[in-house]
Structure formats: C-alpha cells, structure tokens
Design an enzyme around this catalytic site. Structure first.
Site, PDB file in Angstrom:
ATOM      1  N   GLY A   1       3.253 -12.082   2.978  1.00 38.17           N
ATOM      2  CA  GLY A   1       4.545 -12.453   3.524  1.00 38.17           C
ATOM      3  C   GLY A   1       5.442 -11.333   3.070  1.00 38.17           C
TER       4      GLY A   1
ATOM      5  CB  SER B   1      -0.892   0.020   1.093  1.00 35.19           C
ATOM      6  OG  SER B   1      -1.977  -0.735   0.825  1.00 35.19           O
TER       7      SER B   1
END
Length: 454
Positions: free
Chosen positions: A309, A59
C-alpha cells in the site's frame, strides 16, 4: 524565482485524478528545495499529510545498505569481488557451488542467481537478520549461475545487511543510524514502529475487494528480517533529497561531514549488468545499488520502493544537480507518479520522461509455441495459457504474498514483439510488461522466474 511554485496544485490534482489517499514530494535543484503534500496519511483517522510526514520507502532502503557496504570497501574491510563467505561464513544457499562463488558485487548488482523473495518473519529480536541468513541457507534455490543474469533479489540485500552488521559489530539498524542517518543530519526517519509513531506516519492503502474506497492495509510493517532490503525504513521525502545531495557532493553531507569516500557515487552508478529490456522507461543498467536510466539522452539514477500500500520513487540527475523523491500511500501509484514526474522533470531538469509501453494499436503477430506452462518463485506462481492472440497469465500468490491477502488474478497479455508482452488492460493504472528468456526457460518481470512445468 521560487522553485516549482505550482507543485502543491500539481500534486493535489494528480492525487484526485488517480484516487490516491495521500502523497508527499520533495524536489532539490541546486541549493533550492520545493516540497508539497496532499491528502491524508490514513483514511481511518483523516490525519492530513504534511511535508514532514514519514512514509515507508521500501526498496529505496537498498541504497542505504549499499552505501554501508561501500563504506566498508573504502575502509579496506571488503573486496567487492571476494566471496561473501569470506566476511559472513553463515551465508549459503542450497547449491554448494554457488555458496562458494557468490561475491559481494553479485549481491549489490542482483546477479547472485538465487531466490530473491524470501520474506520469512524471524521475529523482532536483534538476531532476526542472522536467522534469516540461516533460512536462506536452507531454502534459497539457485535459479541461474552467479553473474549470468540480472534478477532482482531482496534476499541478497538482507545478506549484505548481515555482512555489514557482522563487520561493524552491531545490528543493521545501529550501523545505519550511526554511519548514515546521524552523519546526514536526517531528523525525520524511523526504523521501528515505536520510532515512526513519534512522527506523522503514513499507512498503506489497497483496493477494497467490494469495490469501495481504498482500505487501510491489515499489517503496517513488514518483518524486521528484511530491513536491509526495505521492509522497515521510513523517511520524509526531504530526507531522501538530503541523501541524494550527499551523493551529488561526492559523499559529503550538507553539514560538511564526509559520509562516503570520494569517488563512491561514481563507482555505485558505474554499469555492472544490463537487465533484459522491457521498454524505454525501465532501467537500462544496474550499478552497485543504483538503477541506471537513460531518459531523453540524459543519465538518471535512483531506486523505487514499495511496501503493502505504499510506493516511493527516488531519482537523481547527476549532470543537472536535481534530486526528486515522491512517496504515495495508495493504489494506482504508477499512473500518479507518471503525471507528477513528467511535469517535474520537464521543468527542473529539461528531461522528457519516456512513456511506459502500451498495447500496440495493431496486433503484433506471434508464434504461440513455447509460452504455455507454469513458472514459479517464492511469492507467486504464473500459469501461462495461450488465448485470443496473446497470453492469459494467472498469478497465484504464495508465501508472504498469500499471507497478505493477495488473491489469484488473471491478466490478458498481448505481444509487443521479441518475446515481450504487455497487459491489455491497466493494472494499478499502468500496463506491466514481461518477457520470456532463454527459449522460454524464464518468465521475466525484473525477476527471472523459472519454468517448472509445461
């Protein structure tokens, strides 16, 4: 004097302490740059992490998308307070009134009010993004009125990416390449897997269900449809420092190219909304893309990012000319980042990074009425039960989260006071905090998750 000469040792020791497979950090202070890498990019192959390795930045991509929108504003092509449909008629949500009311500013500041985690895979074609917009129109439920509340919204940034593509006449990828990556002079970035494979590319690692070492994620890249929100962009941390220095230079890249109109960085970090407070560490406000922090009385801005991950932390200290970017490819990233950021910010910026909330030493009394029930969003349902002087909250993955193999888990939360609760035991190395808003109408954990039963 060399900037942060002990940075490699700091990074390595933190990675060993927290079992992180690999990590890279870049720190810019004035004209100096310090970098370090540790561990491996992929435990299957053993390829070593280096300072020019690319990681999925998640993000943090939203700052790139927000910058593209602000370029449109600077060119007089977009009014932040105009309805999104003026520029992207295809936009809509299930609620007809909200469809007409949601503005560009609402999307930039996560106050549009509709379901934000719609990770629909619409394919790899250039139409993936506009097809997601159509999916949003038919599936996005209105959780609260536009402008009423901060609730983190990935889908809103996908809409912004489609708006950018429509007004510039290309794909989001072509526009971000032409108008940001190129002018910045960034050389270690990738938007597609076939680009990432030209670099040393990190893969994510997640806990092994049998308790062994962290294992490689089953799927390397998330859907292209969510690219403007953070599903595909990869970068070396030094490129994020390059981005941060452009902001600090009021929109001018290191090579002298003007990337953003003068004054844009100030506008992007001007407070737009105050999220519900979950502690001293989280943002105290949100700007036009930027998270806004007050750390030790010093303004800090930035963004966090995560993909399965992988985790990225990006921070800028405007008053002290400091930019920090850290990327990690494993679980327990929160605890790892705490160790690294605390040391780095103390040395290069003279800032004490606030501690994350922890369970109180003595139990905090609370009245249990009104908490129990079910709260549900696109990715997870929370089943809340009163238990043992606190709450047992069971997370039941849905949709994309379930497809990624996430399993139901139950976590005990204890009261912090003021309708806030903290996990009794660490989750991924930290103690997450959540709150209940509007007399229990919402469970809030940066998303406002509405009550559906109880």
């Amino acid at each position: 004097m060399t900037l942060l000469p002990h940075l490699p040792q700091l990074l390595h020791e933190a990675a060993v302490r927290h079992g992180v497979p690999g990590a890279v950090i870049a720190v810019g202070a004035g004209d100096e740059l310090a970098e370090a890498a540790t561990g491996v990019l992929n435990r299957r192959t053993g390829v070593e992490a280096t300072t020019d390795s690319v990681f999925q930045v998640g993000s943090v991509t939203k700052l790139w998308t927000a910058s593209l929108v602000m370029q449109l504003v600077g060119d007089g092509l977009v009014d932040l307070d105009a309805p999104v449909r003026r520029y992207l008629p295809e936009f809509g949500v299930i609620d007809a009134a909200a469809t007409e009311a949601v503005t560009v500013r609402h999307l930039l500041s996560h106050t549009g009010g509709f379901d934000g985690d719609l990770f629909e895979d619409t394919g790899r074609g250039d139409d993936a993004l506009i097809r997601l917009v159509a999916f949003i129109r038919a599936n996005a439920t209105q959780v609260h009125r536009p402008g009423e509340l901060f609730s983190y919204c990935n889908a809103g940034y996908c809409v912004l990416g489609a708006l950018v593509a429509a007004l510039r006449g290309g794909t989001w990828e072509s526009v971000v390449t032409e108008r940001l990556i190129g002018p910045l002079g960034a050389t270690h970035t990738a938007l597609f897997a076939e680009e990432a494979m030209l670099f040393r590319a990190a893969v994510g690692h997640v806990p092994d269900p049998d308790g062994g070492p962290q294992r490689v994620v089953a799927r390397w890249q998330m859907p292209r449809s969510n690219a403007p929100a953070g599903s595909t962009l990869c970068a070396a941390p030094r490129e994020l420092v390059r981005l941060g220095r452009m902001f600090l230079a009021d929109g001018v890249a290191e090579g002298g190219t003007r990337v953003l109109p003068a004054g844009t960085f100030a506008a992007m970090r001007a407070p737009q909304v105050a999220p519900p407070r979950l502690g001293e560490r989280p943002p105290i406000g949100w700007g036009l893309g930027f998270m806004l922090f007050d750390w030790d009385g010093v303004p800090v801005v930035g963004h966090d990012g995560s993909t399965p991950g992988q985790t990225t932390c990006f921070r800028i200290v405007p008053d002290r000319g400091v930019v920090v970017a850290v990327t990690v490819n494993g679980d327990a990233a929160g605890a790892f980042l705490d160790d690294v950021l605390t040391a780095v910010f103390a040395e290069v910026a003279g800032i004490r990074v606030p501690q994350r909330p922890r369970p109180p030493a003595e139990p905090v009394p609370f009245v249990p009425d009104g908490y129990a029930g079910s709260f549900s969003g696109p990715l997870v349902t929370y089943e809340v039960a009163v238990a043992g002087g606190g709450l047992d909250i069971t997370l039941i993955p849905k949709g994309f989260a379930a497809e990624q193999g996430e399993k139901p888990t139950t976590v005990r939360y204890v009261p912090l006071g003021g309708d806030r609760f903290v996990s009794a035991e660490p989750v991924d190395g930290v103690h997450p905090v959540l709150a209940f808003l509007d007399n229990g109408r919402y469970l809030y954990n940066t998303r406002a998750v509405p009550r559906v039963a109880g």
